[in-house]
Scaffold this active site. Structure first.
Site, PDB file in Angstrom:
ATOM      1  N   CYS A  45       0.838  -1.199   0.000  1.00 46.00           N
ATOM      2  CA  CYS A  45       0.000   0.000   0.000  1.00 46.00           C
ATOM      3  C   CYS A  45       0.877   1.255   0.000  1.00 46.00           C
ATOM      4  CB  CYS A  45      -0.962  -0.035   1.187  1.00 46.00           C
ATOM      5  SG  CYS A  45      -2.279   1.170   1.016  1.00 46.00           S
ATOM      6  N   HIS A  64      -3.671  -4.961   0.832  1.00 42.46           N
ATOM      7  CA  HIS A  64      -3.012  -5.387   2.073  1.00 42.46           C
ATOM      8  C   HIS A  64      -3.013  -6.923   2.175  1.00 42.46           C
ATOM      9  CE1 HIS A  64      -2.475  -1.549   4.243  1.00 42.46           C
ATOM     10  NE2 HIS A  64      -3.436  -1.145   3.428  1.00 42.46           N
ATOM     11  N   GLU A  96      -1.542  -8.613   4.400  1.00 39.78           N
ATOM     12  CA  GLU A  96      -1.390  -9.041   5.792  1.00 39.78           C
ATOM     13  C   GLU A  96      -2.713  -9.233   6.524  1.00 39.78           C
ATOM     14  OE1 GLU A  96      -0.938  -6.110   4.509  1.00 39.78           O
ATOM     15  OE2 GLU A  96      -0.779  -4.470   5.937  1.00 39.78           O
TER      16      GLU A  96
END
Ligand code: XMP
Length: 529
Positions: A91, A185, A187
Site C-alpha cells: 500500500c 493489504h 497481511e
C-alpha cells in the site's frame, strides 16, 4: 559459567519490517513469522539502524495513514534500494518505493477516481515469484484495499503483474532487483491468500528456509540470558499468568538457581490460584519460589477505598513495597525478570514525524527496576501472546497453564466495584470458579479471550424457598479479542447463561441475582474498573 558468544541477532535469517504508522503493521510480522521466518518491526525513523543490526534478508515497507504526496510524509532510507536486498512494499509502501525510485503517485482527488476501500478483486496479468504455486495468469482473486492515493506511473524496471478496477497497479514487480509492490493489504485476513503471498516473498524471493521455530528461539534465548546474566542473580515476580511463568521457566533453564521467583499473595487471587502456582513452580519445575503472604496488608490498606484509581495506585505501590522487601530478604539481585511482550515494546510511529511511544503501563512491577537499581531481563520481548503460549508448550508447561485467560495485576480488586473486603473476595472467588467451570465443561474456554465474574455493590430482593433474600448482584463477562485492545462480547446461548445463574445463586451465599454484560470494547473496557 563459560561465556558463550552472543549472536548478532536472535537468528541471522530475518526480515525487517519498516513501519510507516499503519494500524496493521503488526499483522505483517505475524504473517512473516507464520511462514517460519523471524521478523522485527522498526519505525521508519530507526529503520537504518535496525538494518545494520539485523542484516535482514528482505525488507517489507508497511502501509501508512499518510499520503506520499503530503508534505512531510515519511520515506524509506534511500540506501535500502541500493542494498541488493529484496523489498516488498505494501500500500503506502508500494507508493513510497515507486516515488523514491522515480515513479509517480497522485492523490485520489487528482486522478478523479477517488479511493478504494474494502473488498476488491484483481486480475492476474502475468506470473511473478510472489504468485508461485498460488495465482495463475488470467485468474481473479479477492483482496482487501484501503487507499486514496494511487501509483499513476511506475518506476523504471517495474511491470504490472496484477490489476484491479480501482488500482491499475494492484501488483507491480521488478523481478531483476526483486522489488515488489502491492496496492492491497496481503497481511489482513480479508485477503484470503495474503499469508501465502507473504510466505512466497520471504521464502521464494528472499530465499529463507522457513525454519524459525520455538525450539530455535528457546535455544538462542537461553544462550543470550546466560551471556547477559553471567554468574549474577535474577529475581522474577510471578503473577500466575502465562507471561511471567514462561519467562521464569526459560530463565531457570538458562541459569538454574541463580533465579529466585517471588509470588505475592495479595488475597486478590482466584480460587486455588496460589496452590496451583506453588505446585507448578516448586514441585514440577523445582524453581526456587518465595511466596509472600500479604493478604492482611492489602485488605487493611483497601479498607474504605472505593475509587478505582485509588485502588489501583494502592495495590501497585504496595506490591512494589512487598516485592522490594522480599528481594532484600533473599539477598538482593542484579536483574529483574519481566514477561514483557512484543506488542508492549513496539514503538508505533506518527506519520508526521518521530516515533510516539505507546507502551502499556499494565506491568505489575512497573517502576521497580529504577527503584531497586536493577537491569531488566525480558526474554519474551520479541514474542506475541500466542507465540509465548507456544514457547510455554515447548518448555513443557501444561495446557491448562499455557491457555489461561489473562488476569490483571490488581486481581479481584478491580472486579469488586466499591469497597473490597476479604468476605467479598471470597464470594466472588466462588462465583468466578463456578462460571469458569461451566465454560470449561461446555468446551468454550479456548474460544474466549477472557471470562470472569464481577461482584456489584448493589443488593436486590429475591426469594429462595419461602424466604425473602436481600443479597448482592453478580455480573458475568466474557469477551473475544486478539490483544485486549478491542473486544467483542462472547455470544453465549441463553440456556448456558441460565445454567450459570442457577448454579451461582444456589451455591454461593451472598449472591441472589446474576446479569450478563453485553458491552463490547470500546465503548466498555474489559475489566469493570
Ligand atoms: P481493559 O480493562 O483496559 O483491559 O479493557 C485490557 C486487558 O488488560 C488487562 N488489565 C490489566 N492487566 N494489570 C494487568 O496486568 C492491570 O492493571 C490491568 N488492567 C487491565 C485486562 O484484564 C485485559 O486483559
Amino acid at each position: 559459567m563459560a561465556q558463550e558468544p552472543l549472536p548478532d541477532s536472535i537468528l541471522p535469517d530475518s526480515i525487517l519490517i519498516v513501519d510507516f504508522g499503519s494500524q496493521v503493521t503488526q499483522l505483517i510480522a505475524r504473517r512473516v513469522r507464520e511462514a517460519g521466518v523471524y521478523s522485527e518491526i522498526a519505525p521508519f525513523t530507526l529503520a537504518e539502524e535496525a538494518f545494520k543490526r539485523m542484516k535482514p534478508k528482505g525488507i517489507i515497507l508497511s502501509g501508512s495513514p499518510a499520503g506520499v504526496p503530503d508534505d512531510g510524509s515519511p520515506r524509506a532510507p534511500q540506501a535500502f534500494f541500493d542494498a541488493g536486498v529484496p523489498i516488498l512494499g505494501i500500500c503506502y509502501g508500494q507508493q513510497v518505493m515507486t516515488h523514491q525510485l522515480g515513479g509517480e503517485v497522485k492523490p485520489g482527488h487528482e486522478t478523479g477516481e477517488g479511493g478504494e476501500f474494502g473488498r476488491a478483486f484483481l486480475t492476474v496479468i502475468r506470473d511473478c515469484a510472489l504468485f508461485d504455486g498460488l495465482w495463475q495468469e488470467g485468474e481473479r482473486h479477492q483482496v482487501w484495499m484501503s487507499h486514496g492515493d494511487k501509483v499513476t506511473r511506475f518506476a523504471d524496471g517495474f511491470e504490472i503483474v496484477a490489476t484491479s478496477d480501482g488500482a491499475p497497479f494492484a501488483v507491480i514487480a521488478d523481478e531483476k532487483r526483486k522489488f515488489y509492490g502491492t496496492q492491497f493489504h496481503p497481511e489482513v485476513v480479508h485477503t484470503p491468500d495474503g499469508g501465502r503471498l507473504i510466505a512466497n516473498f520471504v521464502r521464494h524471493v528472499c530465499g529463507l528456509a522457513g525454519d524459525w521455530t520455538m525450539a530455535a528461539y528457546r535455544e538462542a534465548k537461553v544462550r543470550e540470558i546466560r551471556q547477559q546474566v553471567g554468574d549474577r542473580r535474577v529475581i522474577c515476580g510471578l503473577s500466575g499468568g502465562v507471561d511471567s511463568s514462561v519467562a521464569a521457566i526459560l530463565i531457570h533453564e538458562a541459569i538454574g538457581d541463580q533465579l529466585t521467583c517471588v509470588f505475592v499473595d495479595h488475597g486478590l487471587l482466584r480460587l486455588n490460584e496460589r496452590a496451583q502456582v506453588e505446585t507448578m513452580f516448586r514441585d514440577h519445575y523445582n524453581i526456587p519460589l518465595v511466596t509472600v503472604d500479604a493478604e492482611d496488608m492489602f485488605m487493611e490498606g483497601l479498607a474504605g477505598v472505593t475509587d478505582p484509581e485509588a485502588k489501583r495506585k494502592f495495590i501497585g505501590k504496595t506490591f512494589i513495597d512487598v516485592f522490594d522487601a522480599e528481594a532484600k530478604n533473599v539477598g538482593g539481585a542484579d536483574f529483574l525478570a519481566q514477561g514483557t511482550l512484543y506488542p508492549d515494546v513496539i514503538e508505533s510511529v506518527s506519520f508526521t514525524g518521530g516515533p510516539s511511544v505507546t507502551i502499556k503501563s499494565h506491568h505489575n512491577v512497573g517502576g521497580l527496576p529504577e527503584r531497586m537499581n536493577m537491569e531488566l531481563v525480558e526474554p519474551l520481548r520479541e514474542l506475541f501472546k500466542d507465540e509465548v503460549r507456544e514457547l510455554g508448550r515447548e518448555l513443557g508447561l501444561p495446557d491448562m497453564f499455557v491457555g489461561r485467560h489473562p488476569f490483571p495485576g490488581p486481581g479481584l480488586a478491580i472486579r469488586i466495584p466499591g469497597e473490597v473486603t476479604k468476605e467479598r473476595c471470597d464470594i466472588l472467588r466462588k462465583a468466578d470458579a463456578i462460571y469458569l467451570d461451566e465454560i470449561r465443561k461446555a468446551g468454550l474456554y479456548d474460544a474466549i479471550w477472557q471470562a470472569f465474574a464481577v461482584l456489584l455493590p448493589v443488593k436486590t430482593v429475591g426469594v429462595m424457598g419461602d424466604a425473602r433474600t436481600y443479597d448482592s448482584v453478580c455480573g458475568l463477562r466474557a469477551v473475544t479479542s486478539t490483544d485486549g485492545m478491542t473486544a467483542d462480547v462472547y455470544p453465549f446461548d441463553a440456556a448456558f447463561l441460565t445454567g450459570c445463574a442457577t448454579r451461582i445463586v444456589n451455591e454461593v451465599q451472598g449472591i441472589n441475582r446474576v446479569v450478563y454484560d453485553y458491552t463490547s470494547k470500546p465503548p466498555g473496557t474489559i475489566e469493570w474498573e
